[in-house]
Scaffold this motif. Structure first.
Motif, mmCIF file in Angstrom:
data_model
loop_
_atom_site.group_PDB
_atom_site.id
_atom_site.type_symbol
_atom_site.label_atom_id
_atom_site.label_comp_id
_atom_site.label_asym_id
_atom_site.label_seq_id
_atom_site.Cartn_x
_atom_site.Cartn_y
_atom_site.Cartn_z
ATOM 1 N N GLU A 547 0.493 -1.010 -0.124
ATOM 2 C CA GLU A 547 -0.277 0.152 -0.052
ATOM 3 C C GLU A 547 1.016 1.776 0.312
ATOM 4 N N LYS A 548 2.119 1.277 -0.095
ATOM 5 C CA LYS A 548 2.849 2.131 0.139
ATOM 6 C C LYS A 548 3.165 2.749 0.538
ATOM 7 N N LEU A 549 3.318 2.120 2.517
ATOM 8 C CA LEU A 549 3.231 3.654 3.762
ATOM 9 C C LEU A 549 4.122 3.147 4.112
ATOM 10 N N SER A 550 5.278 1.867 3.862
ATOM 11 C CA SER A 550 6.377 2.026 4.293
ATOM 12 C C SER A 550 7.318 0.731 2.900
ATOM 13 N N ARG A 551 8.456 0.755 3.681
ATOM 14 C CA ARG A 551 8.673 -0.479 2.688
ATOM 15 C C ARG A 551 9.511 -1.002 3.776
ATOM 16 N N PRO A 552 10.868 -2.624 3.471
ATOM 17 C CA PRO A 552 11.179 -2.874 3.912
ATOM 18 C C PRO A 552 12.787 -2.215 4.667
ATOM 19 N N GLY A 553 13.475 -1.519 3.875
ATOM 20 C CA GLY A 553 14.128 -1.177 4.425
ATOM 21 C C GLY A 553 13.987 -0.092 5.617
ATOM 22 N N ARG A 554 12.695 0.219 5.877
ATOM 23 C CA ARG A 554 12.238 1.627 6.595
ATOM 24 C C ARG A 554 10.987 0.783 7.958
ATOM 25 N N THR A 555 10.806 -0.671 7.603
ATOM 26 C CA THR A 555 10.173 -1.229 8.967
ATOM 27 C C THR A 555 11.185 -2.167 10.145
ATOM 28 N N VAL A 556 10.133 -2.045 11.173
ATOM 29 C CA VAL A 556 11.268 -2.304 12.455
ATOM 30 C C VAL A 556 9.974 -3.489 12.856
ATOM 31 N N ILE A 557 10.024 -4.483 13.022
ATOM 32 C CA ILE A 557 9.451 -4.920 14.017
ATOM 33 C C ILE A 557 9.814 -5.371 15.760
ATOM 34 N N GLU A 558 8.781 -5.592 16.875
ATOM 35 C CA GLU A 558 9.236 -5.408 18.270
ATOM 36 C C GLU A 558 8.240 -6.642 18.131
ATOM 37 N N GLY A 559 8.565 -6.988 19.550
ATOM 38 C CA GLY A 559 7.485 -8.539 19.963
ATOM 39 C C GLY A 559 8.315 -8.623 21.610
ATOM 40 N N ARG A 560 7.772 -8.735 22.474
ATOM 41 C CA ARG A 560 8.045 -9.223 23.386
ATOM 42 C C ARG A 560 7.936 -10.217 24.182
ATOM 43 N N SER A 561 8.577 -11.688 24.658
ATOM 44 C CA SER A 561 8.470 -13.094 25.848
ATOM 45 C C SER A 561 7.767 -13.922 23.948
ATOM 46 N N ASN A 562 6.562 -13.927 23.859
ATOM 47 C CA ASN A 562 5.865 -14.988 22.951
ATOM 48 C C ASN A 562 6.911 -14.565 21.515
ATOM 49 N N GLY A 563 5.737 -12.574 21.485
ATOM 50 C CA GLY A 563 6.240 -12.128 20.718
ATOM 51 C C GLY A 563 7.922 -11.361 20.069
ATOM 52 N N GLY A 564 8.354 -11.777 21.187
ATOM 53 C CA GLY A 564 10.089 -12.236 21.016
ATOM 54 C C GLY A 564 10.574 -13.322 19.923
ATOM 55 N N LEU A 565 9.617 -14.701 20.172
ATOM 56 C CA LEU A 565 9.838 -15.258 19.802
ATOM 57 C C LEU A 565 9.293 -15.285 18.393
ATOM 58 N N LEU A 566 7.879 -14.433 17.897
ATOM 59 C CA LEU A 566 7.819 -14.260 17.010
ATOM 60 C C LEU A 566 8.529 -13.054 15.840
ATOM 61 N N VAL A 567 9.290 -12.248 16.972
ATOM 62 C CA VAL A 567 9.681 -11.433 15.822
ATOM 63 C C VAL A 567 11.635 -12.098 15.097
ATOM 64 N N GLY A 568 12.090 -13.148 16.273
ATOM 65 C CA GLY A 568 13.188 -13.893 15.914
ATOM 66 C C GLY A 568 12.486 -15.021 14.891
ATOM 67 N N ALA A 569 11.785 -15.813 14.438
ATOM 68 C CA ALA A 569 11.065 -16.657 13.929
ATOM 69 C C ALA A 569 11.106 -15.595 12.248
ATOM 70 N N THR A 570 10.436 -14.304 12.506
ATOM 71 C CA THR A 570 9.908 -13.774 11.116
ATOM 72 C C THR A 570 11.625 -13.474 10.553
ATOM 73 N N MET A 571 12.080 -12.428 11.283
ATOM 74 C CA MET A 571 13.387 -12.250 11.003
ATOM 75 C C MET A 571 14.284 -13.267 10.379
ATOM 76 N N LEU A 572 13.986 -14.391 11.267
ATOM 77 C CA LEU A 572 15.157 -15.509 10.054
ATOM 78 C C LEU A 572 14.407 -16.251 8.893
ATOM 79 N N GLN A 573 12.933 -16.105 8.900
ATOM 80 C CA GLN A 573 12.145 -16.578 7.427
ATOM 81 C C GLN A 573 12.324 -15.419 6.551
ATOM 82 N N ARG A 574 11.471 -14.049 6.729
ATOM 83 C CA ARG A 574 12.039 -13.238 6.306
ATOM 84 C C ARG A 574 12.803 -11.850 6.524
ATOM 85 N N PRO A 575 14.706 -12.458 5.827
ATOM 86 C CA PRO A 575 15.196 -11.309 6.446
ATOM 87 C C PRO A 575 15.421 -10.029 5.588
#
Length: 706
Positions: A547-575
């Motif tokens: 939707e042209k609201l951002s792009r990969p280089g301007r996107t930060v993902i954040e999560g804590r606890s189970n959300g930390g797992l979420l961030v760890g898994a997705t950053m490895l699957q789609r770096p």
């Protein structure tokens, strides 16, 4: 690519220190070992197992060196100071909790904006001068000793309160006389995951505890065999009466309720984090009788609401995944005799409270609150006269009144506290949070729906300042959780406001695994369906980029606890999809999460690595086991705390060490380790501000370089 090896193809490892792959960043030394585990015929390398020894000299040195190394990066980031200035201004304003009543006294937490911890006050009516009752700030100079929970005696003369040191889940209970403000000599230690449920005669309370851990293992030892005791006021803990234990069921835990008429003690018997539970009860009018197993099997979730004599009322999702209200006559308890009082609706029933003449039912309608009041006699219903879109939370009331209190908020509306009279539908605004240099009208928050990988529509809120130009250069903060039937609701957060003030957009998708649409939504993101959660999160980023609201280089993902797992898994699957990653206090080793403290309890959502099918699912996404040597991962700031005894910090230590070794580009892999904090609860004001400033400053700095 999954790092597991068939037994016959395994090649042994050598002990050696790790080093990154020619990326020009000289990370602190992380010692490797040749530890290998056999899971169902697969040999799994665990080169950083030694970092699980939290008290070793080597681990302590590793923590010190990593913190020094990370601070050498963070102190050079201008955005860190910018965030800190914004946050100091935002936090410099009073905050208040929803009042709750016991007899003629009203209690509420208050912070003037400068205190490290909020203080508990009480008054004889809502408008009178408040009297200070508990001040956790006097317990430590830096505010790291906090009050966990409180429980007022039925006669409103005593208060039991639990103390947490450094954010630990371990609690020490004390008792204070409300009129004299003096503590009694009573002290209860080694309590965890427990409240204090008073007997109606004010003689004492029920609580749960674990055995005292071995010295040095307080933050690592498995927590099993919870026991239920009754503490009599004025007695030593050693004299407390054992009420219930089940050494044959070490994974069972207890939630206790004494009925309003004082006749029965109910046990909600949990098994890990499985939302299903058993219900046992005991007649307190008869001496030395045993518990009766009213609901002996895990067939659904049952929350006790109250009783009318032998008629027990429950919320349940048994054969009603969106929730219903039933009654069970304990003298005739067969399922065929259960009565439905409030039928299952199209929306998820998330909370029920009994008033004097009404049953209050709170529903979640596309991640926004709606409250219906059912007349106890006629079961006619009416919707409360409150039409703001957002979240109603923290409802407090008593069963002898039709008045209740609640707070309202959304992503751009600071907390408002209301009083509502169900008899005449009169509503009264009691308090409204004022945030310096902030006008909600200058911001926009809206909900949209996007398709996940399998076509399921996922709701998501996006929030931003109206005067920014949303385009592919917008700094996007994408936050997620997705697990344990926990709904991520639109709440005003100072950290999100700071991000928006810096010109960024905040996006929060309601991933499967949560409870936003009832139990079925949860089940679509647990056990073998866990990949759905990661796919939902990835799809959120792809949708916003499309939707042209951002792009990969301007996107930060954040999560804590189970959300930390979420961030760890997705950053490895789609770096390639993210510009920065912020995994906080994450569950990173999915093959050993059940070895420490309360980790075994999460098997209800994750599955067990001791089960072959569970292992084969877990190893596919376990962040620690899916790091690719030679890959270029986005700049990453891992965060954890030395005293986190919920998700032990070795998860983050091992993940960081392996990621630093594998990284093959200039993007830094850092870890920030808090030394006097736990999983998050009870963190004092200054530490909160410093934490947010570090992680968001880091994120903004590297996003703007892309």
């Amino acid at each position: 690519m999954t790092k597991y090896y068939p037994l016959l193809l395994f090649i042994s490892l050598f002990i050696c220190p790790s080093s990154s792959l020619g990326n020009g960043i000289d990370y602190p030394l992380s010692n490797k070992s040749s530890v290998v585990d056999d899971y169902h015929g697969y040999l799994i390398k665990d080169p950083y197992r030694d970092l699980e020894n939290l008290d070793s000299a080597d681990t302590k040195l590793w923590i010190r060196n990593q913190n020094i190394f990370s601070q050498s990066f963070l102190k050079q980031i201008n955005q860190q100071q910018e965030f800190k200035q914004i946050l100091e201004n935002i936090f410099d304003k009073e905050s208040q909790s929803i009042p709750f009543r016991k007899k003629t006294k009203y209690f509420s937490w208050y912070n003037n904006g400068s205190w490290q911890q909020s203080k508990l006050f009480y008054s004889n009516n809502l408008n009178s001068i408040k009297t200070l009752l508990l001040d956790p700030n006097v317990l430590s100079k830096d505010g790291t000793i906090s009050i966990g929970s409180v429980s007022i005696s039925p006669n409103a003369e005593l208060i039991a309160y639990s103390i947490s040191d450094g954010g630990s889940d371990w609690k020490t209970w004390k008792i204070r006389n409300i009129d004299t403000k003096k503590d009694l000599p009573d002290t209860i230690k080694w309590s965890k995951f427990s409240g204090a449920e008073w007997a109606k005669d004010n003689s004492g309370f029920y609580y749960s505890r674990y055995s005292e851990p071995k010295t040095g293992d307080e933050y690592e030892e498995l927590n099993r065999n919870q026991t239920l005791f009754f503490h009599s006021i004025g007695e030593s803990q050693s004299n407390d009466k054992l009420i219930y234990e089940r050494p044959d069921k070490p994974e069972w835990g207890w939630g206790t309720t004494v009925t309003e008429d004082g006749s029965y003690l109910l046990l909600s018997v949990s098994e890990g984090t499985d939302e299903r539970n058993r219900i046992f009860y005991k007649d307190l009018r008869t001496e030395n009788n045993s518990f009766i197993e009213l609901i002996p099997e895990l067939i659904g979730q049952f929350i006790f609401l109250g009783n009318i004599g032998s008629e027990f009322l429950f919320f349940t999702d048994f054969k009603a995944p969106k929730g219903t209200i039933i009654s069970i006559n304990i003298n005739n308890p067969q399922k065929t005799n259960w009565k439905t009082l409030v039928a299952e609706a199209d929306d998820a029933l998330t909370r029920v409270e009994l008033l004097d003449n009404y049953i209050l039912c709170q529903y979640l309608k596309d991640v926004s609150s709606e409250i219906l009041l059912f007349n106890k006699k006629t079961f006619s219903k009416k919707k409360i006269s409150f039409d703001k879109k957002g979240i109603i939370s923290g409802i407090t009331t008593t069963q002898d009144s039709d008045v209740f209190y609640f707070s309202f908020t959304n992503y751009i509306q600071p907390n408002e506290i209301y009083q509502y009279n169900a008899t005449n539908d009169r509503i009264n605004l009691l308090w409204k949070k004022q945030v310096p240099d902030y006008k909600p009208a200058d911001y926009l928050s809206k909900q949209l729906f996007y398709p996940s990988k399998d076509g399921t529509l996922i709701p998501m809120y996006i929030s931003y300042k109206k005067d920014i130009n949303l385009d592919h250069n917008t700094p996007l903060l994408l936050y997620g959780y997705g697990g344990f039937d926990i709904s991520i609701l639109p709440n005003f957060r100072e950290r999100y406001l700071a991000w928006m003030k810096m010109g960024g957009m905040v996006a929060v998708p309601n991933l499967r695994g949560g409870g936003e649409y009832g139990e079925e939504w949860h089940r679509q993101g647990m056990l073998d369906n866990k990949q759905n959660v990661f796919d939902d999160f990835i799809a959120a980023a792809e949708y916003l980029h499309g939707e042209k609201l951002s792009r990969p280089g301007r996107t930060v993902i954040e999560g804590r606890s189970n959300g930390g797992l979420l961030v760890g898994a997705t950053m490895l699957q789609r770096p390639d999809l993210f510009g920065v990653a912020l995994p906080g206090v994450g569950v990173m080793d999915m093959l050993r999460f059940n070895k420490f403290t309360i980790g075994w309890a999460w098997e209800s959502d994750y599955g067990s690595p001791e089960d072959k099918q569970g292992f084969e699912t877990l190893v596919q996404y376990s962040p620690y086991h899916n790091i690719e040597m030679g890959e270029c991962y986005p700049p990453t700031l891992v965060t954890t705390s030395e005293l986190d005894d919920r998700v032990v910090p070795s998860h983050s230590y091992k993940f960081t060490a392996r990621l630093q070794e594998a990284q093959n580009c200039q993007n830094p892999i850092l870890i920030r380790i808090e030394t006097r904090a736990g999983h998050g609860a009870g963190t004092p004001r200054d530490k909160t501000i410093n934490y947010i400033s570090d992680v968001y400053g880091f994120a903004f700095h590297y996003l703007l370089q892309n």
